[in-house]
Design a protein around this motif. Structure first.
Motif, PDB file in Angstrom:
ATOM      1  N   THR A 186     -52.558   7.664 -20.739  1.00  0.00           N
ATOM      2  CA  THR A 186     -51.075   7.850 -20.783  1.00  0.00           C
ATOM      3  C   THR A 186     -50.336   7.713 -19.465  1.00  0.00           C
ATOM      4  O   THR A 186     -49.283   8.032 -19.381  1.00  0.00           O
ATOM      5  N   TYR A 187     -51.189   8.161 -18.482  1.00  0.00           N
ATOM      6  CA  TYR A 187     -50.570   8.293 -17.020  1.00  0.00           C
ATOM      7  C   TYR A 187     -49.997   7.101 -16.460  1.00  0.00           C
ATOM      8  O   TYR A 187     -50.112   5.902 -16.814  1.00  0.00           O
ATOM      9  N   PRO A 188     -48.585   7.147 -15.774  1.00  0.00           N
ATOM     10  CA  PRO A 188     -48.202   8.589 -15.450  1.00  0.00           C
ATOM     11  C   PRO A 188     -47.484   9.496 -16.188  1.00  0.00           C
ATOM     12  O   PRO A 188     -46.779  10.457 -15.819  1.00  0.00           O
ATOM     13  N   GLU A 189     -47.344   9.311 -17.543  1.00  0.00           N
ATOM     14  CA  GLU A 189     -46.695  10.062 -18.544  1.00  0.00           C
ATOM     15  C   GLU A 189     -47.502  11.545 -18.642  1.00  0.00           C
ATOM     16  O   GLU A 189     -48.719  11.486 -17.956  1.00  0.00           O
ATOM     17  N   SER A 190     -47.111  12.718 -19.147  1.00  0.00           N
ATOM     18  CA  SER A 190     -47.731  13.849 -19.135  1.00  0.00           C
ATOM     19  C   SER A 190     -48.602  13.898 -20.200  1.00  0.00           C
ATOM     20  O   SER A 190     -48.903  13.022 -21.163  1.00  0.00           O
ATOM     21  N   THR A 191     -49.475  14.984 -20.271  1.00  0.00           N
ATOM     22  CA  THR A 191     -50.687  15.455 -21.015  1.00  0.00           C
ATOM     23  C   THR A 191     -50.000  15.463 -22.532  1.00  0.00           C
ATOM     24  O   THR A 191     -50.630  15.063 -23.248  1.00  0.00           O
ATOM     25  N   GLY A 192     -48.864  16.176 -22.433  1.00  0.00           N
ATOM     26  CA  GLY A 192     -48.213  16.320 -23.825  1.00  0.00           C
ATOM     27  C   GLY A 192     -47.623  15.011 -24.227  1.00  0.00           C
ATOM     28  O   GLY A 192     -47.859  15.009 -25.558  1.00  0.00           O
ATOM     29  N   GLU A 223     -60.387   5.104 -22.768  1.00  0.00           N
ATOM     30  CA  GLU A 223     -59.985   5.448 -21.531  1.00  0.00           C
ATOM     31  C   GLU A 223     -59.334   4.200 -20.775  1.00  0.00           C
ATOM     32  O   GLU A 223     -60.351   3.583 -20.002  1.00  0.00           O
ATOM     33  N   VAL A 224     -58.383   3.922 -20.781  1.00  0.00           N
ATOM     34  CA  VAL A 224     -57.697   2.527 -20.404  1.00  0.00           C
ATOM     35  C   VAL A 224     -56.491   3.034 -19.377  1.00  0.00           C
ATOM     36  O   VAL A 224     -55.961   3.931 -19.411  1.00  0.00           O
ATOM     37  N   ASN A 225     -56.151   1.951 -18.696  1.00  0.00           N
ATOM     38  CA  ASN A 225     -55.089   1.921 -17.534  1.00  0.00           C
ATOM     39  C   ASN A 225     -53.924   1.555 -18.124  1.00  0.00           C
ATOM     40  O   ASN A 225     -53.936   0.211 -18.240  1.00  0.00           O
ATOM     41  N   THR A 226     -52.736   2.148 -18.295  1.00  0.00           N
ATOM     42  CA  THR A 226     -51.641   1.655 -18.689  1.00  0.00           C
ATOM     43  C   THR A 226     -50.446   1.769 -17.803  1.00  0.00           C
ATOM     44  O   THR A 226     -49.188   1.867 -18.067  1.00  0.00           O
ATOM     45  N   ARG A 227     -50.769   2.058 -16.524  1.00  0.00           N
ATOM     46  CA  ARG A 227     -49.919   2.378 -15.328  1.00  0.00           C
ATOM     47  C   ARG A 227     -48.814   1.202 -15.300  1.00  0.00           C
ATOM     48  O   ARG A 227     -47.636   1.503 -14.885  1.00  0.00           O
ATOM     49  N   ARG A 228     -49.175  -0.086 -15.565  1.00  0.00           N
ATOM     50  CA  ARG A 228     -48.216  -1.204 -15.234  1.00  0.00           C
ATOM     51  C   ARG A 228     -47.385  -1.231 -16.331  1.00  0.00           C
ATOM     52  O   ARG A 228     -46.537  -2.081 -16.158  1.00  0.00           O
ATOM     53  N   CYS A 229     -47.311  -0.418 -17.392  1.00  0.00           N
ATOM     54  CA  CYS A 229     -46.485  -0.617 -18.483  1.00  0.00           C
ATOM     55  C   CYS A 229     -45.039  -0.148 -17.998  1.00  0.00           C
ATOM     56  O   CYS A 229     -45.247   1.075 -17.464  1.00  0.00           O
ATOM     57  N   SER A 230     -44.176  -0.567 -18.317  1.00  0.00           N
ATOM     58  CA  SER A 230     -42.819  -0.094 -17.605  1.00  0.00           C
ATOM     59  C   SER A 230     -42.149   0.609 -18.624  1.00  0.00           C
ATOM     60  O   SER A 230     -41.108   1.543 -18.006  1.00  0.00           O
ATOM     61  N   ARG A 289     -46.378   0.994 -23.435  1.00  0.00           N
ATOM     62  CA  ARG A 289     -47.614   1.791 -23.342  1.00  0.00           C
ATOM     63  C   ARG A 289     -48.447   1.589 -24.792  1.00  0.00           C
ATOM     64  O   ARG A 289     -49.615   1.565 -25.006  1.00  0.00           O
ATOM     65  N   GLU A 290     -47.279   2.196 -25.764  1.00  0.00           N
ATOM     66  CA  GLU A 290     -47.920   2.273 -27.223  1.00  0.00           C
ATOM     67  C   GLU A 290     -48.328   0.907 -27.631  1.00  0.00           C
ATOM     68  O   GLU A 290     -49.382   0.911 -28.404  1.00  0.00           O
ATOM     69  N   ALA A 291     -47.733   0.042 -27.350  1.00  0.00           N
ATOM     70  CA  ALA A 291     -48.276  -1.345 -27.807  1.00  0.00           C
ATOM     71  C   ALA A 291     -49.678  -1.741 -27.245  1.00  0.00           C
ATOM     72  O   ALA A 291     -50.646  -2.075 -27.784  1.00  0.00           O
ATOM     73  N   ASP A 292     -49.847  -1.305 -25.927  1.00  0.00           N
ATOM     74  CA  ASP A 292     -51.669  -1.667 -25.412  1.00  0.00           C
ATOM     75  C   ASP A 292     -52.306  -0.501 -26.001  1.00  0.00           C
ATOM     76  O   ASP A 292     -53.349  -1.222 -26.255  1.00  0.00           O
ATOM     77  N   LEU A 293     -51.932   0.836 -26.295  1.00  0.00           N
ATOM     78  CA  LEU A 293     -52.875   1.717 -26.723  1.00  0.00           C
ATOM     79  C   LEU A 293     -53.242   1.332 -28.303  1.00  0.00           C
ATOM     80  O   LEU A 293     -54.282   1.495 -28.702  1.00  0.00           O
ATOM     81  N   ALA A 294     -52.009   0.652 -28.993  1.00  0.00           N
ATOM     82  CA  ALA A 294     -52.423   0.156 -30.319  1.00  0.00           C
ATOM     83  C   ALA A 294     -53.268  -0.804 -30.209  1.00  0.00           C
ATOM     84  O   ALA A 294     -54.326  -0.915 -31.177  1.00  0.00           O
TER      85      ALA A 294
END
Length: 270
Positions: free
Chosen positions: A15-21, A233-240, A245-250
């Motif tokens: 979820t980077y650059p979002e936080s651990t929380g 363990e995926v890269n979602t940094r390009r999500c705006s 981001r949640e769509a990619d993770l889903a």
């Protein structure tokens, strides 16, 4: 249809650059089974009390701690590598995690590298936490390979009791993950599910978007009755934004659950 006991979990690095929380929040909202904490520069990722609070608040267990062994985390929890592993073990034990993910030593960590296999064996006698060494990849510059890890980036022939298989790393190293599964056998404790195109870059693509046999790996593990953990363990940094981001993770979660639901009974009847 048979679904193995393996949990499908989310790495906080996804979820980077979002936080651990934010990773805990998204994992709970999307229905992941657990969290792997990547210990990094975010102070929350280093704090066992803060992590316990997040786990309890979102009602999602912490199943693994990824020790701070990246180049950018060389000073997190100090600079002594064995101290880092001891600290990771302490946090894992306090939080009820079962695995610590660790990378092979860098070649410039000479003393650590010499004692690495023996040190892991000693740790195994002191704790039930599994230290799962992750496959890495050769560094390449100007068409030449740079020896970055000691004794090697390849974990197959090393005497590690537990290992982590990362499919983004197999893409970079041009390794065959299905052959690695066969060679590793019961030592395979942990899977980092991702994808890659085979370039020199560690891409951590959403599974199914690269060239790795992600579906086949999941199905092979299902047929083996894999009881370790599968961690996205995926890269979602390009999500705006959070929605993308949640769509990619889903998508990644759905892909993983689908291919873990292998038709084991049908295979037995053939």
């Amino acid at each position: 249809m048979q679904v193995p006991d393996a949990k499908v979990c989310l790495s906080t690095s996804s979820t980077y650059p979002e936080s651990t929380g934010a990773a805990f929040e998204m994992a709970a909202n999307l229905g992941f089974d657990g969290i792997e904490v990547m210990v990094g520069v975010d102070p929350v990722s280093q704090d066992a009390d803060a992590l316990r609070h997040l786990s309890e608040y979102h009602q999602i267990p912490i199943i693994a701690i990824h020790a701070p062994c990246l180049l950018i985390t060389q000073r997190v929890w100090g600079t002594e590598p064995w101290v880092k592993l001891d600290r990771a073990r302490e946090v894992a034990e306090r939080l009820g995690a079962e695995t610590v993910v660790v990378h092979p030593p860098f070649r410039w960590q000479r003393d650590y590298a010499k004692a690495f296999e023996a040190g892991l064996a000693s740790l195994a006698e002191e704790t039930d936490i599994a230290f799962a060494v992750e496959n890495m990849y050769p560094w390449r510059a100007r068409g030449r390979e740079v020896k970055a890890y000691a004794p090697d980036w390849d974990i197959v022939d090393r005497d590690y009791p537990h290992v982590t298989l990362d499919l983004s790393h197999t893409a970079v190293s041009h390794s065959d993950p299905l052959a690695m599964i066969d060679a590793l056998g019961d030592r395979l404790r942990h899977l980092h599910m991702a994808d890659g195109s085979g370039s020199n870059k560690d891409e951590h693509l959403i599974p199914g978007r690269g060239t790795q046999p992600c579906a086949e790996v999941l199905e092979a593990l299902a047929r083996r009755g894999f009881t370790g953990n599968v961690v996205l363990e995926v890269n979602t940094r390009r999500c705006s934004n959070r929605r993308e981001r949640e769509a990619d993770l889903a998508e990644a979660l759905a892909f993983t659950r689908l291919h873990l639901a292998a038709a084991v009974e049908l295979d037995r009847d053939r």
